[in-house]
Design an enzyme around this catalytic site. Structure first.
Site, short mmCIF file in Angstrom:
data_model
loop_
_atom_site.label_atom_id
_atom_site.label_comp_id
_atom_site.label_asym_id
_atom_site.label_seq_id
_atom_site.Cartn_x
_atom_site.Cartn_y
_atom_site.Cartn_z
CB CYS A 134 -4.89 -21.22 -57.15
SG CYS A 134 -6.14 -21.02 -55.89
C1 LIG Z 1 -7.08 -25.01 -54.00
S1 LIG Z 1 -7.05 -26.00 -52.59
C2 LIG Z 1 -7.59 -27.54 -53.27
C3 LIG Z 1 -9.07 -27.77 -53.21
C4 LIG Z 1 -9.51 -29.15 -53.63
N1 LIG Z 1 -9.00 -29.52 -54.92
C5 LIG Z 1 -11.04 -29.24 -53.65
O1 LIG Z 1 -11.62 -29.42 -54.70
O2 LIG Z 1 -11.67 -29.13 -52.59
C6 LIG Z 1 -5.35 -26.33 -52.36
C7 LIG Z 1 -5.04 -27.17 -51.13
O3 LIG Z 1 -3.65 -27.51 -51.15
C8 LIG Z 1 -3.23 -27.66 -49.81
N2 LIG Z 1 -1.75 -27.63 -49.76
C9 LIG Z 1 -0.93 -26.56 -49.86
N3 LIG Z 1 0.36 -26.95 -49.80
C10 LIG Z 1 0.35 -28.30 -49.66
C11 LIG Z 1 1.36 -29.29 -49.55
N4 LIG Z 1 2.65 -28.95 -49.55
N5 LIG Z 1 1.00 -30.58 -49.44
C12 LIG Z 1 -0.32 -30.94 -49.41
N6 LIG Z 1 -1.33 -30.04 -49.52
C13 LIG Z 1 -1.00 -28.75 -49.64
C14 LIG Z 1 -3.92 -26.47 -49.13
O4 LIG Z 1 -3.99 -26.67 -47.73
C15 LIG Z 1 -5.29 -26.46 -49.82
O5 LIG Z 1 -6.23 -27.18 -49.06
#
Ligand SMILES: C[S@@+](CC[C@H](N)C(=O)[O-])C[C@H]1O[C@@H](n2cnc3c(N)ncnc32)[C@H](O)[C@@H]1O
Length: 377
Positions: A134
């Protein structure tokens, strides 16, 4: 001149030095064996009570951008079976494995990168959920939206098109509903999925679902079948102003009361905990804004130098005597039950907590989706 001190100053420095010596001794005894077990204040909120465990109803989820597992946990407690989680950070994968050794977890750049995964193999899954990163929309960032390389919405949309779930749930920061992102939401989320899904968008406040923290999040929920969409209702608050006969039924949970701290004549929901992507790297504080400092001070809570356990937090009482928090305290303020543990150093735990969807909010959305999918009356 450094050594020209008044007697009063000298006395004050002497006292500070003696206190610091005493703390070092206490700390040595903590590290030597006295672990934090069993010394949490009594009467703490148990966030599991906000998410009564539902029997498994047979519906399944695929989790993208899973982080420390907020959405995953909320859906699990609402009775969903977990097919797989995809998360690029190894430390988040470790957290998920630590808590749910039986889950199928793809993590790290080689296995967990959503950009490199194919999702057709998950055809038949009921719900795809995720919080695409985000930062592109956060008020804490530069709000570059689609120009930001971290914009993962196209990947979320691709996954939904490949896996063709009955429903999807995507979560993001409230900035996403700013007018300046109206065209982005239309062009990158609603329009690409509009042929196949009926999409709802709404905002939820965590404190209206029993979480003792001011935290707003936006949800996009889509259904493939018109019949399911017709049954969908966004979750109604369970906590809030008790005066309203038709409103929420329970009073909000407040910070000190939820942490089991003594009454000091003032309590309120905590300020929003810093998201893992803002503030200096490796910081062990949770301060999200300058304005929130006053609220933390009124609460008698020290929002910096969070410790890994209670014994250490007690050994380092801040000069003003305020309560120093542990990672478990912050997890509780985010709505994680005490048995959900975070892998890694303090700053990594706080990063995962601050990035997560509050599990009781995820649970409320999951229950609404279950009803719409006809698996709950
Ligand atoms: C806002 S957090 C999500 C939190 C989760 N929904 C929760 O409730 O705990 C976004 C996550 O996306 C991961 N992320 C970013 N780019 C990514 C990618 N290309 N593939 C997989 N995960 C990714 C980040 O490391 C981060 O942990």
């Amino acid at each position: 001149m450094p050594y020209q001190l008044t007697d009063e100053q000298r006395q004050r420095y002497r006292e500070i030095s003696q206190r610091s010596q005493r703390r070092k001794l206490e700390l040595t005894s903590c590290v030597a064996g006295e672990k934090a077990v069993g010394i949490e204040p009594a009467g703490r909120l148990d966030p599991a009570d906000l998410m009564p465990l539902q029997p498994q109803h047979g519906l399944t989820t695929l989790s993208l951008f899973s982080g420390g597992g907020g959405l995953d946990l909320g859906f699990e407690r609402a009775g969903f079976g977990h097919l797989a989680s995809y998360e690029i950070l190894d430390i988040c994968g470790e957290t998920l494995r630590l808590n749910r050794p039986g889950w199928s977890i793809f993590s790290g750049v080689d296995d967990g990168d959503v950009m490199r995964a194919s999702f057709s193999k998950f055809r038949g899954v009921d719900v795809v959920h995720g919080g695409p990163p985000c930062q592109p929309f956060s008020t804490a960032g530069k709000q570059a939206g689609e120009k930001d390389a971290r914009n993962m919405w196209p990947q979320f949309v691709r996954c939904v098109r490949e896996a063709r779930p009955r429903a999807f749930v995507a979560e993001n920061v409230p900035g996403m509903l700013d007018r300046k992102f109206g065209a982005f939401v239309r062009d990158h989320i609603v329009v690409p999925l509009a042929d196949e899904y009926i999409v709802f968008k709404f905002k939820l406040s965590a404190d209206e679902f029993g979480v003792p923290q001011a935290r707003k999040r936006v949800f996009f929920v889509g259904f493939r079948a018109a019949r399911d969409a017709a049954r969908f209702e966004a979750p109604r608050p369970t906590h809030g102003e008790t005066r309203d006969l038709f409103g929420p039924v329970l009073p909000r949970n407040l910070t000190r009361q939820s942490l089991g701290l003594p009454d000091i004549g003032f309590d309120c929901v905590s300020p929003t905990l810093r998201s893992g992507f803002t503030g200096p790297r490796k910081t062990t504080g949770v301060v999200n804004s300058k304005a929130s400092l006053k609220t933390w001070a009124s609460l008698g809570i020290w929002p910096n130098g969070v410790q890994s356990n209670r014994a250490l937090a007690r050994a380092f009482v801040p000069e003003n005597g305020h309560h120093r928090m542990t990672v478990d305290d912050c997890a509780l303020l985010q709505g994680f039950p005490a048995d959900w543990k975070f892998a890694g150093a303090v700053y990594q735990g706080l990063g995962q907590i601050g990035n997560s969807v509050c599990p009781p909010v995820a649970y409320a959305v999951a229950i609404s989706v279950t009803r719409a999918l006809g698996a709950l009356d």
